[in-house]
Scaffold this motif. Structure first.
Motif, mmCIF file in Angstrom:
data_model
loop_
_atom_site.group_PDB
_atom_site.id
_atom_site.type_symbol
_atom_site.label_atom_id
_atom_site.label_comp_id
_atom_site.label_asym_id
_atom_site.label_seq_id
_atom_site.Cartn_x
_atom_site.Cartn_y
_atom_site.Cartn_z
ATOM 1 N N MET A 1 0.837 -1.181 0.000
ATOM 2 C CA MET A 1 0.000 0.000 0.000
ATOM 3 C C MET A 1 0.885 1.249 0.000
ATOM 4 N N ASN A 2 0.519 2.245 -0.824
ATOM 5 C CA ASN A 2 1.294 3.483 -0.904
ATOM 6 C C ASN A 2 1.163 4.290 0.371
ATOM 7 N N GLN A 3 2.258 4.936 0.767
ATOM 8 C CA GLN A 3 2.203 5.866 1.879
ATOM 9 C C GLN A 3 1.869 7.238 1.301
ATOM 10 N N LEU A 4 0.675 7.730 1.575
ATOM 11 C CA LEU A 4 0.253 9.024 1.062
ATOM 12 C C LEU A 4 0.480 10.089 2.131
ATOM 13 N N PRO A 5 0.798 11.318 1.718
ATOM 14 C CA PRO A 5 0.984 12.381 2.701
ATOM 15 C C PRO A 5 -0.345 12.761 3.341
ATOM 16 N N GLU A 6 -0.261 13.404 4.473
ATOM 17 C CA GLU A 6 -1.470 13.850 5.160
ATOM 18 C C GLU A 6 -2.035 15.056 4.414
ATOM 19 N N PHE A 7 -3.315 15.015 4.121
ATOM 20 C CA PHE A 7 -3.975 16.134 3.450
ATOM 21 C C PHE A 7 -5.426 16.181 3.894
ATOM 22 N N ALA A 9 -9.414 18.734 3.349
ATOM 23 C CA ALA A 9 -10.176 19.638 2.498
ATOM 24 C C ALA A 9 -9.506 21.007 2.475
ATOM 25 N N GLY A 10 -9.435 21.597 1.301
ATOM 26 C CA GLY A 10 -8.812 22.896 1.129
ATOM 27 C C GLY A 10 -7.408 22.826 0.574
ATOM 28 N N ASP A 11 -6.783 21.658 0.662
ATOM 29 C CA ASP A 11 -5.429 21.503 0.136
ATOM 30 C C ASP A 11 -5.481 21.315 -1.383
ATOM 31 N N THR A 12 -4.486 21.854 -2.067
ATOM 32 C CA THR A 12 -4.344 21.629 -3.501
ATOM 33 C C THR A 12 -3.394 20.455 -3.682
ATOM 34 N N VAL A 13 -3.870 19.438 -4.383
ATOM 35 C CA VAL A 13 -3.070 18.226 -4.547
ATOM 36 C C VAL A 13 -2.870 17.910 -6.027
ATOM 37 N N LEU A 72 0.845 11.105 -4.815
ATOM 38 C CA LEU A 72 -0.019 12.211 -4.434
ATOM 39 C C LEU A 72 0.872 13.251 -3.749
ATOM 40 N N ASN A 73 0.933 14.437 -4.333
ATOM 41 C CA ASN A 73 1.736 15.516 -3.777
ATOM 42 C C ASN A 73 0.840 16.664 -3.365
ATOM 43 N N VAL A 74 1.059 17.189 -2.169
ATOM 44 C CA VAL A 74 0.323 18.363 -1.713
ATOM 45 C C VAL A 74 1.115 19.578 -2.185
ATOM 46 N N THR A 75 0.541 20.337 -3.132
ATOM 47 C CA THR A 75 1.254 21.489 -3.666
ATOM 48 C C THR A 75 1.009 22.738 -2.840
ATOM 49 N N LYS A 76 -0.154 22.814 -2.188
ATOM 50 C CA LYS A 76 -0.489 23.987 -1.385
ATOM 51 C C LYS A 76 -1.406 23.569 -0.244
ATOM 52 N N ARG A 77 -1.121 24.036 0.946
ATOM 53 C CA ARG A 77 -1.986 23.771 2.097
ATOM 54 C C ARG A 77 -3.025 24.881 2.193
ATOM 55 N N GLY A 78 -4.281 24.498 2.347
ATOM 56 C CA GLY A 78 -5.338 25.487 2.452
ATOM 57 C C GLY A 78 -5.831 25.624 3.881
ATOM 58 N N LYS A 79 -6.266 26.819 4.226
ATOM 59 C CA LYS A 79 -6.824 27.063 5.552
ATOM 60 C C LYS A 79 -8.310 27.309 5.374
ATOM 61 N N VAL A 80 -9.114 26.335 5.760
ATOM 62 C CA VAL A 80 -10.564 26.437 5.608
ATOM 63 C C VAL A 80 -11.235 26.070 6.926
ATOM 64 N N ARG A 81 -12.497 26.465 7.067
ATOM 65 C CA ARG A 81 -13.238 26.209 8.307
ATOM 66 C C ARG A 81 -14.254 25.081 8.164
ATOM 67 N N ARG A 82 -14.271 24.427 7.030
ATOM 68 C CA ARG A 82 -15.254 23.382 6.777
ATOM 69 C C ARG A 82 -14.549 22.078 6.396
#
Length: 109
Positions: A1-7, A9-13, A72-82
């Motif tokens: 199983m692939n190890q995916l980074p933590e991500f 909602a709101g993150d750009t992947v 799966l690469n997280v290109t940008k972390r988003g800050k959202v409230r939902r």
């Protein structure tokens, strides 16, 4: 199983997904904003939305534990409230891709 980074909602992947067509395989990149994570256990999925040709929104649902996810690469972390960003579906143009960026990549606040 692939190890995916933590991500979340709101993150750009950027998802590199293996597509099998007959006896040929190819890898297809798909980049967009994560608008939802659903499910429990091995049936977890996440929904990625991007703006396609002519400004039309395109959503794709990926199984989290799929063997076809090459990377799966997280290109940008988003800050959202939902946890679910379904309201983005109603936005057009630049508004649809606009999510506040999180302060730090290592630590969320």
């Amino acid at each position: 199983m692939n190890q995916l980074p933590e991500f979340r909602a709101g993150d750009t992947v950027r998802v590199i997904y293996k597509i099998i067509e007959g006896d040929k395989t190819r890898e297809q990149p798909y980049e967009g904003i994560v608008i939802a994570r659903n499910g429990k256990g091995l049936s977890k999925t996440f929904t990625v939305r991007r703006i396609g040709a002519d400004g039309i929104g395109v959503e794709r649902i990926f199984p989290l534990y799929s063997p076809n996810i090459v990377s799966l690469n997280v290109t940008k972390r988003g800050k959202v409230r939902r946890a679910k960003l379904y309201y983005i579906r109603g936005k057009k143009g630049r508004e649809a891709t606009r999510v506040k960026e999180a302060v730090s990549v290592n630590k969320r606040s």
